[in-house]
Write a protein that holds these residues in place. Sequence first.
Motif, PDB file in Angstrom:
ATOM      1  N   LEU A 155       0.808  -1.219   0.000  1.00 25.51           N
ATOM      2  CA  LEU A 155       0.000   0.000   0.000  1.00 25.51           C
ATOM      3  C   LEU A 155       0.845   1.275   0.000  1.00 25.51           C
ATOM      4  O   LEU A 155       0.427   2.302  -0.538  1.00 25.51           O
ATOM      5  CB  LEU A 155      -0.918   0.019   1.227  1.00 25.51           C
ATOM      6  CG  LEU A 155      -2.056  -1.006   1.259  1.00 25.51           C
ATOM      7  CD1 LEU A 155      -2.747  -0.977   2.617  1.00 25.51           C
ATOM      8  CD2 LEU A 155      -3.059  -0.734   0.145  1.00 25.51           C
ATOM      9  N   THR A 156       2.013   1.211   0.627  1.00 28.51           N
ATOM     10  CA  THR A 156       2.823   2.429   0.799  1.00 28.51           C
ATOM     11  C   THR A 156       3.873   2.606  -0.292  1.00 28.51           C
ATOM     12  O   THR A 156       4.749   3.467  -0.181  1.00 28.51           O
ATOM     13  CB  THR A 156       3.510   2.442   2.175  1.00 28.51           C
ATOM     14  OG1 THR A 156       4.313   1.261   2.327  1.00 28.51           O
ATOM     15  CG2 THR A 156       2.475   2.482   3.294  1.00 28.51           C
ATOM     16  N   ALA A 157       3.796   1.837  -1.364  1.00 28.10           N
ATOM     17  CA  ALA A 157       4.760   1.974  -2.464  1.00 28.10           C
ATOM     18  C   ALA A 157       4.882   3.413  -2.981  1.00 28.10           C
ATOM     19  O   ALA A 157       5.987   3.856  -3.302  1.00 28.10           O
ATOM     20  CB  ALA A 157       4.395   1.019  -3.598  1.00 28.10           C
ATOM     21  N   PRO A 158       3.790   4.187  -3.072  1.00 28.34           N
ATOM     22  CA  PRO A 158       3.930   5.572  -3.551  1.00 28.34           C
ATOM     23  C   PRO A 158       4.797   6.461  -2.646  1.00 28.34           C
ATOM     24  O   PRO A 158       5.219   7.532  -3.068  1.00 28.34           O
ATOM     25  CB  PRO A 158       2.475   6.078  -3.588  1.00 28.34           C
ATOM     26  CG  PRO A 158       1.657   4.837  -3.760  1.00 28.34           C
ATOM     27  CD  PRO A 158       2.370   3.804  -2.956  1.00 28.34           C
ATOM     28  N   TRP A 159       5.040   6.017  -1.419  1.00 26.28           N
ATOM     29  CA  TRP A 159       5.858   6.795  -0.483  1.00 26.28           C
ATOM     30  C   TRP A 159       7.275   6.211  -0.367  1.00 26.28           C
ATOM     31  O   TRP A 159       7.955   6.379   0.635  1.00 26.28           O
ATOM     32  CB  TRP A 159       5.196   6.822   0.896  1.00 26.28           C
ATOM     33  CG  TRP A 159       3.970   7.660   0.948  1.00 26.28           C
ATOM     34  CD1 TRP A 159       3.872   8.985   1.299  1.00 26.28           C
ATOM     35  CD2 TRP A 159       2.632   7.259   0.644  1.00 26.28           C
ATOM     36  NE1 TRP A 159       2.574   9.423   1.230  1.00 26.28           N
ATOM     37  CE2 TRP A 159       1.779   8.375   0.819  1.00 26.28           C
ATOM     38  CE3 TRP A 159       2.062   6.048   0.224  1.00 26.28           C
ATOM     39  CZ2 TRP A 159       0.408   8.318   0.603  1.00 26.28           C
ATOM     40  CZ3 TRP A 159       0.690   5.997  -0.002  1.00 26.28           C
ATOM     41  CH2 TRP A 159      -0.121   7.118   0.187  1.00 26.28           C
ATOM     42  N   ALA A 160       7.729   5.543  -1.422  1.00 26.47           N
ATOM     43  CA  ALA A 160       9.003   4.818  -1.368  1.00 26.47           C
ATOM     44  C   ALA A 160      10.169   5.722  -0.985  1.00 26.47           C
ATOM     45  O   ALA A 160      11.081   5.304  -0.268  1.00 26.47           O
ATOM     46  CB  ALA A 160       9.284   4.148  -2.710  1.00 26.47           C
ATOM     47  N   ASP A 161      10.161   6.943  -1.428  1.00 20.71           N
ATOM     48  CA  ASP A 161      11.293   7.847  -1.185  1.00 20.71           C
ATOM     49  C   ASP A 161      10.952   8.961  -0.197  1.00 20.71           C
ATOM     50  O   ASP A 161      11.636   9.992  -0.148  1.00 20.71           O
ATOM     51  CB  ASP A 161      11.758   8.472  -2.511  1.00 20.71           C
ATOM     52  CG  ASP A 161      12.213   7.418  -3.502  1.00 20.71           C
ATOM     53  OD1 ASP A 161      12.960   6.508  -3.083  1.00 20.71           O
ATOM     54  OD2 ASP A 161      11.829   7.501  -4.689  1.00 20.71           O
ATOM     55  N   VAL A 162       9.919   8.741   0.600  1.00 25.64           N
ATOM     56  CA  VAL A 162       9.465   9.793   1.492  1.00 25.64           C
ATOM     57  C   VAL A 162      10.497  10.092   2.575  1.00 25.64           C
ATOM     58  O   VAL A 162      11.215   9.206   3.044  1.00 25.64           O
ATOM     59  CB  VAL A 162       8.113   9.411   2.145  1.00 25.64           C
ATOM     60  CG1 VAL A 162       8.280   8.305   3.180  1.00 25.64           C
ATOM     61  CG2 VAL A 162       7.443  10.626   2.761  1.00 25.64           C
TER      62      VAL A 162
END
Length: 316
Positions: free
Chosen positions: A239-246
């Motif tokens: 689920l958190t793939a879009p925040w990989a580089d957060v």
Amino acid sequence: MHVAEKGEGPVVLLLHGFPELWYSWRHQILSLAARGYRAVAPDLRGYGDTEAPADVGAYSIFHIVGDLVALIESLGQDQVFVVGHDWGAIIAWNLCAFRPEKVKALVNLSVAFFPRKRALWRIDTLRALYGDDFYICRFQSIIYTASKIHVLIQEAGEVEAEFGQIDTAFLLKSFLTSRNPGPFYIPKEKGLSGRVGLEIPLPAWLSEADVNYFASKFDKTGFAGPINYYRNINRNWELTAPWADVQINVPAKFIAGDLDLAYRCGGMEEYIHNGEFKKDVPFLEEVVIMEGVGHFITQEKAQEVSDHIYDFIRKF
């Protein structure tokens, strides 16, 4: 959602871990309230007097963080101070990743940020590091049964079924008094039952009354909800793939005990001190490592933790 609160002033949201409750913050609630803050400590989803959905999928990181966003709004706040411990710290890091505008400043205890590039917070990684008997790996097992229409339905997790055979107060003492900084294991052959009947002396910071309060709530709700947080680790990874580089772009302070398994395991000690942690949390202002202190730091070093929280948040 059940919430304990005391005081008036800026809101400090206190997020507990496993296997705990709002009660783990009892000392900090009193201290912060006396210093001009409104301390707010919920029982997280699945714990204590807060509702516990039966569906494993209802414990994803989006559900838990969503609960907190709704709680903050229900308190009439745009921003709050956040303090997290154990799973509460994991949730707080994610709150700061998803909704940083809600967090004025952060104090996290025991569990540092898990940057995705390290791939630590995945079941395959943990199993490769520590084996099938590592407690998080053991928590993954679910017993299924066939209904009359031949559809598999969840009946009970193996571990919570096992826990149900052990006195809850004894079980909680086993967790809360653990001082081993190495991995925590629940061997499948004998689980924790091998310790049943052993006397577990309580440290000065934990009384029988404290244990009985925790036990009274877990006796009512069981352990399925809390264990379901662990069963969502792989799902949360997806689920958190879009925040990989957060990066965590809120002012932050981190506190841990040097006997804490969360500090000692998985290369986290090196990560915290070699500069990587600071890169991932650019506004990290201070790291405090308390000597001779275990995992349940909010209770073991109650006054020191209260002072550290206050000394940090009063700057904002």
